[in-house]
Design a protein around this motif. Structure first.
Motif, short mmCIF file in Angstrom:
data_model
loop_
_atom_site.label_atom_id
_atom_site.label_comp_id
_atom_site.label_asym_id
_atom_site.label_seq_id
_atom_site.Cartn_x
_atom_site.Cartn_y
_atom_site.Cartn_z
N ARG A 1 0.83 -1.20 0.00
CA ARG A 1 0.00 0.00 0.00
C ARG A 1 0.87 1.26 0.00
NH1 ARG A 1 -5.30 -0.87 1.75
NH2 ARG A 1 -5.35 1.07 2.93
N SER A 2 0.39 2.26 -0.69
CA SER A 2 1.09 3.54 -0.76
C SER A 2 1.29 4.12 0.64
CB SER A 2 0.26 4.51 -1.61
OG SER A 2 0.72 5.82 -1.46
N SER A 3 2.37 4.84 0.82
CA SER A 3 2.65 5.46 2.12
C SER A 3 1.69 6.61 2.43
CB SER A 3 4.09 5.96 2.17
OG SER A 3 4.32 6.90 1.16
N ASP A 4 0.88 7.01 1.44
CA ASP A 4 -0.10 8.09 1.63
C ASP A 4 -1.50 7.59 1.95
OD1 ASP A 4 1.86 10.00 1.06
OD2 ASP A 4 1.42 9.94 -1.08
N LYS A 5 -1.69 6.27 2.06
CA LYS A 5 -3.03 5.72 2.31
C LYS A 5 -3.55 6.18 3.68
CE LYS A 5 -5.08 2.98 0.34
NZ LYS A 5 -6.25 3.20 -0.48
N ASP A 6 -4.89 6.30 3.78
CA ASP A 6 -5.49 6.73 5.04
C ASP A 6 -5.51 5.64 6.10
OD1 ASP A 6 -7.48 5.14 3.92
OD2 ASP A 6 -9.09 6.56 4.27
N SER A 7 -5.25 4.40 5.69
CA SER A 7 -5.17 3.29 6.63
C SER A 7 -4.08 2.31 6.16
CB SER A 7 -6.52 2.57 6.76
OG SER A 7 -6.92 2.04 5.52
N PHE A 8 -3.35 1.79 7.09
CA PHE A 8 -2.29 0.81 6.84
C PHE A 8 -1.29 1.24 5.76
CE2 PHE A 8 -6.00 -1.51 8.45
CZ PHE A 8 -5.45 -2.04 9.61
N PRO A 9 -0.78 2.47 5.83
CA PRO A 9 0.20 2.89 4.82
C PRO A 9 1.45 2.02 4.87
CG PRO A 9 0.20 4.42 6.68
CD PRO A 9 -0.95 3.46 6.89
N GLY A 10 1.98 1.67 3.70
CA GLY A 10 3.21 0.91 3.60
C GLY A 10 3.11 -0.56 3.98
N CYS A 11 1.91 -1.06 4.18
CA CYS A 11 1.72 -2.47 4.55
C CYS A 11 1.41 -3.31 3.32
CB CYS A 11 0.56 -2.62 5.53
SG CYS A 11 0.92 -1.98 7.17
N TYR A 12 1.81 -4.58 3.37
CA TYR A 12 1.43 -5.52 2.31
C TYR A 12 -0.02 -5.93 2.52
CZ TYR A 12 6.07 -5.73 0.42
OH TYR A 12 7.26 -5.39 -0.18
N ASP A 13 -0.72 -6.12 1.40
CA ASP A 13 -2.16 -6.36 1.44
C ASP A 13 -2.55 -7.32 0.32
OD1 ASP A 13 -4.81 -6.06 2.22
OD2 ASP A 13 -4.95 -3.94 1.72
#
Length: 188
Positions: A53-65
């Motif tokens: 996930r993008s580091s700019d996401k509103d939840s769980f930025p930078g996490c694998y999904d």
């Protein structure tokens, strides 16, 4: 602004729609579509595609999904949303009959992001899509997805269990996927 249909515990649309941030503030039940992209890596094992996930996401930025996942906008259905998200996030064009429905996943999570409470109560239709593509072939929506990697299902489970993988994947959804992958004789 993005609006969602509010659902009841059975997944039925209640007739109420609400803006995304309010849904997550209030913990309203809403729908999401999850698509796991998989490929065979041996006669007996599978790779799964994970998105970072993008580091700019509103939840769980930078996490694998999950390979591709998204909220269902008001007025859309699960399958339509799954196909749209694949195209938007990864540049993958898929027909409805290519997505294999494997079950429903219910998730309730209460946490905090950027100093604000975040309550996510989602009912997800979970699909599998067979695709054998190199990571550089995916056309990433950079506002959503930083990168993608292939990881064997078993290695992903191992890394999740021992804390090596920074992720936001639900263990019980991985178990649902595992049952599908190893409990059925599917051609990749």
């Amino acid at each position: 602004m993005e609006y969602f249909d509010i659902r009841d515990l059975d997944g039925n649309i209640t007739g109420e729609t609400k803006e995304r941030s309010l849904v997550h503030r209030d913990g309203d039940i809403h729908g999401t579509s999850h698509v796991w992209i998989i490929r065979k890596n041996t006669a007996e094992d599978f790779d799964i595609l994970l998105q970072k996930r993008s580091s700019d996401k509103d939840s769980f930025p930078g996490c694998y999904d999950i390979s591709s996942a998204g909220h269902i906008p008001a007025g859309q259905d699960y399958l339509e949303s799954a196909i749209r998200e694949l195209k938007e996030e990864l540049g993958v064009v898929a027909a409805a009959d290519e997505l294999h429905y494997i079950g429903r996943h219910d998730a309730l999570l209460e946490t905090e992001f950027y100093g604000k409470p975040w309550r996510n109560y989602e009912l997800s239709a979970v699909y599998v899509l067979y695709r054998d593509m190199n990571p550089e072939e995916f056309i990433l929506q950079t506002s959503e997805v930083e990168s993608v990697i292939w990881l064997s299902f078993r290695e992903c489970m191992n890394q999740m269990e021992n804390g090596e993988l920074k992720h936001c994947i639900y263990q019980d959804e991985m178990e649902l996927l595992g049952t599908y992958l190893y409990g059925h004789n599917q051609e990749a």
